[in-house]
Design an enzyme around this catalytic site. Structure first.
Site, mmCIF file in Angstrom:
data_model
loop_
_atom_site.group_PDB
_atom_site.id
_atom_site.type_symbol
_atom_site.label_atom_id
_atom_site.label_comp_id
_atom_site.label_asym_id
_atom_site.label_seq_id
_atom_site.Cartn_x
_atom_site.Cartn_y
_atom_site.Cartn_z
ATOM 1 C CB SER A 93 -0.947 0.074 1.205
ATOM 2 O OG SER A 93 -1.802 -1.035 1.257
ATOM 3 C CG ASP A 104 9.131 -15.447 15.351
ATOM 4 O OD1 ASP A 104 9.606 -14.875 14.350
ATOM 5 O OD2 ASP A 104 8.959 -14.883 16.447
#
Length: 796
Positions: free
Chosen positions: A248, A323
């Site tokens: 964006s 993660d």
């Protein structure tokens, strides 16, 4: 003869009945833009004016009536889209599409989005405005389901309409949060490269943050298993019928840099293209509330919006909030895994997935202290060590819906900041401007630190505890800028400056768009709406000419053919702009692809190379790597008796590019127009059926723009030489606080998701040409250009 006449007469009558019946059915499927209807739970007469682009302007006596009406009109335009959105997180796509969606469903049910939704709902104040407004919206949606037309998609696929529940809203927001994440495409991939090639190769891939790039300023060992993990998650996201968020732009310019002495606001979120497009616009006006908002399907509060007092928008922060941990099973009991405090039992959740025309599928998902085990849902890694995914979204209480309500009901800048602080995932840049001169930017998301030696771009050690987060940061440590002395804020998904004494790790885009935005805004102090409109459509790259200069300086030119020489001159003169008629972008993109292929594929192999090619990381690699004369990657490992140089690889790539373009587009270079190969088609899920494609898809169109210019377009690099656009601006919005009633916007196709509506694709030509339409706020103007639907209370 008389019998034949009678038969002919009856056939004619039957045919007339079929035609009339078909016409009646066709018209019954259209959205209702005028007349009157009765809705329960409406206290007072409510008026809905649909303007000349089908945008509903809802005038109600109270917010509850307005939001109930919003739910109804949203559903009549986007019920099919809502149905898809609510099915992703709970793994219910196979139920309507069959076994082809089973991989998607297995993956998403494992993430824990549904469980997180249930926890959020349990803690939601049932006497608060968030709950009351959300249930009012659902009431409106469900009344359309009960009394409105059944969308043609439901009929063609053969599914029944179902009532919507509060959990559907939270599940939709959970999917949105995951679609923002980038770690699932990158971390396993980098681990594979590290294990396969070692650190000497890895360090040249620009993994670590370059402090000299354009920063947003603050005013404060199992290689194949990892390959399979990233390729499967990529396949799942590519096959999703709902597009992901991919990037964006936004910038907000203070009064000190505008001709009017008022703030100018611009935002264009980059999202995967689809039909219908993502945003549903709606203007609500009540005695105590007004908002022109952009809504996602099934969500009651806008994610983007403005009124006469303030405006806000979004870009992706690109922070690292996922993660992966390699867990260690107990040597004798595989129902347990190792933790710093000894072995613990996996917590197992059983999920059932209904599959159209097939038996129901049951899966068991093991969960660790970090999160779900991916091996249980990605079959290709089932025989390796357990790999768990830790995602911030499911680690903390979800408040995204509360945050959207807070932001969209703000009365002062601090309210928007408070809303931003409530979002722990996804990571978002909240951009802000208002009528009294404030401009601001806040990065939302729960940020955290690891020990200095931990690199979260790789698969981490789950057993020792040494790779776990050591600190979660308070929101006041997040990147942000409020009323900065440089008089503007911006975001282009690039790296923010230092916070908490670190450059925060993430999956940031290269500086291309950021540099262009800063280069345009910084020197100019007479900005107006027209200049912003030109800027938001800008197709010039600030970095491509620099890259071209480096390449051309390292190409052997002594044996050029006529076309190679002509192409060389075209690139040499190129200013980096990307319009449909230009030749240089066609040559440039083919050349870049072949440079990457000839440089990296021999070491990585085809599978890893193609995976790396589709990450943000590879976009960041190009400019940096081309500066290196002695890179370890220049040598082609497939030519064992020869050590290639930078000049050899780039010269080979250049010649191959021109030959490939001659074969693809002919020998006349002046016909190699960018618009021939750079195209956009807005695909509907049913458009994959050849017989339905013409009726449901929109396009294809020849398009301007390119990768990482302000008018950003996402496309894949491959051997085809075609650049079919997959993502780009999902809207372009410009809010001018000196003339708020003439603020402007555009959607990629149209407001309606109903293929029988006149507003299904009525903005596509304007969008393609970089044009705009008004976001109307003036009631008199709205009435004069609209049809009127009256909502009356139903006697219950």
């Amino acid at each position: 003869m008389r019998i034949f006449k009678k038969i002919a007469f009856f056939i004619a009558i039957l045919l007339a009945i079929v035609i009339i019946g078909g016409w009646v059915y066709y018209n019954s499927l259209k959205p209702n833009y005028e007349g009157s209807i009765n809705l329960s739970s409406i206290e007072n007469k409510t008026e809905v004016y649909f303007d000349d682009f089908g945008i509903p302007h809802i005038y109600a006596e109270n917010q509850k009536d307005a939001v109930t009406t919003l739910g109804y009109v949203h559903a009549q335009e986007r019920l099919w889209q809502m149905e898809l959105m609510r099915r992703i997180a709970p793994g219910r796509l196979s139920e309507i599409f069959g076994k082809d969606m089973l991989k998607n469903d297995k993956f998403f049910v494992s993430l824990g989005i549904e469980e997180a939704s249930e926890k959020s709902i349990e803690k939601l104040d049932k006497n608060g405005d968030v709950y009351k407004m959300a249930t009012a919206y659902l009431n409106g949606v469900n009344q359309f389901i009960e009394s409105g037309a059944t969308p043609i998609e439901f009929t063609l696929i053969g599914i029944e309409k179902e009532q919507y529940q509060l959990k559907d809203i939270y599940n939709i927001l959970g999917y949105m949060s995951f679609s923002f994440a980038m770690a699932h495409k990158t971390d396993p991939l980098l681990t594979s490269i590290k294990e396969k090639l070692g650190n000497d190769y890895l360090k040249e891939l620009n993994i670590n943050i370059d402090p000299n790039t354009t920063l947003i300023k603050n005013s404060k060992p199992e290689i194949e298993s990892f390959e399979n993990l990233v390729s499967n998650v990529q396949e799942i996201m590519d096959n999703s019928p709902i597009p992901p968020f991919v990037g964006s732009n936004s910038w907000v310019i203070s009064a000190n840099k505008t001709t009017t002495g008022k703030v100018l606001f611009a935002n264009d979120p980059h999202i995967g293209y689809s039909q219908p497009s993502v945003w549903f616009e709606a203007h609500i006006s009540t005695p105590d509330y007004e908002m022109y908002g952009y809504h996602m399907a099934g969500v009651p509060f806008p994610l983007l919006g403005h009124n006469r007092n303030y405006a806000w928008g979004l870009t992706m922060f690109e922070n690292d909030d996922i993660d992966f941990y390699k867990e260690e099973n107990h040597p004798e009991d595989n129902t347990k895994y190792k933790t710093p405090n000894g072995f613990e039992a996996y917590k197992t959740v059983t999920k059932t997935i209904k599959v159209k025309d097939e038996d129901t599928v049951t899966i068991n998902v093991r969960n660790t202290r970090h999160g779900p085990i991916m091996n249980d849902v990605v079959e290709e890694i089932s025989q390796t060590s357990p790999i768990a995914m830790s995602w911030v979204y499911t680690q903390f209480d979800g408040q995204v819906l509360d945050a959207l309500h807070t932001i969209s009901r703000a009365t002062k800048m601090s309210d928007v900041k408070k809303g931003a602080s409530m979002i722990h995932a996804p990571g978002l840049n909240i951009m802000y401007g208002d009528a009294i001169g404030n401009v601001a930017w806040w990065a939302s998301g729960k940020l955290y630190k690891h020990k200095p030696q931990v690199n979260t771009k790789f698969i981490l050690n789950g057993a020792s505890g040494e790779d776990d987060p050591i600190e979660y940061l308070d929101f006041n440590q997040n990147p942000m800028a409020e009323k900065p002395k440089w008089d503007y804020v911006y975001s282009a998904n690039n790296q923010p400056d230092t916070i908490a004494n670190i450059l925060y790790p993430g999956y940031y885009l290269p500086e291309d768009r950021a540099k262009r935005i800063v280069d345009l805004i910084e020197p100019k102090n007479n900005w107006d709406k027209e200049a912003i409109a030109k800027m938001i459509n800008d197709v010039t790259s600030s970095t491509s000419p620099i890259i071209v200069k480096d390449i051309l300086a390292n190409i052997a030119t002594n044996s050029f053919t006529k076309n190679e020489q002509e192409a060389f001159e075209i690139l040499k003169k190129w200013d980096g702009s990307n319009t449909q008629k230009m030749i240089a972008p066609t040559i440039y993109n083919k050349l870049i692809y072949l440079y990457l292929k000839n440089t990296f594929e021999d070491e990585l192999g085809e599978k890893l190379f193609n995976q790396l090619l589709n990450t943000h990381l590879m976009k960041r690699v190009i400019a940096d790597h081309l500066k290196k004369t002695n890179s370890i990657w220049w040598d082609n490992l497939n030519t064992s008796n020869l050590k290639e140089t930078k000049t050899a690889i780039l010269s080979k790539s250049y010649k191959e590019a021109i030959t490939a373009l001659e074969n693809q587009l002919g020998s006349e270079i002046n016909t190699w127009n960018w618009g021939k190969v750079h195209t956009l088609e807005h695909a509907h899920p049913l458009g994959t059926v050849a017989a339905l494609k013409e009726y449901f898809n929109v396009g294809p169109f020849s398009m301007k723009g390119a990768r990482e210019v302000i008018d950003n377009r996402g496309y894949l690099y491959d051997n085809s030489g075609l650049y079919k656009i997959t993502a780009g601006p999902s809207t372009r919005r410009i809010i001018d606080f000196s003339d708020i009633e003439n603020s402007i916007s555009i959607l990629p196709t149209g407001q309606s998701g109903n293929p029988f509506s006149v507003h299904y694709k009525d903005q596509s030509e304007m969008y393609n040409n970089g044009e705009f339409r008004k976001m109307k706020l003036n009631k008199e103007e709205i009435i004069n250009s609209s049809t009127k639907l009256i909502i009356l209370p139903k006697n219950e």
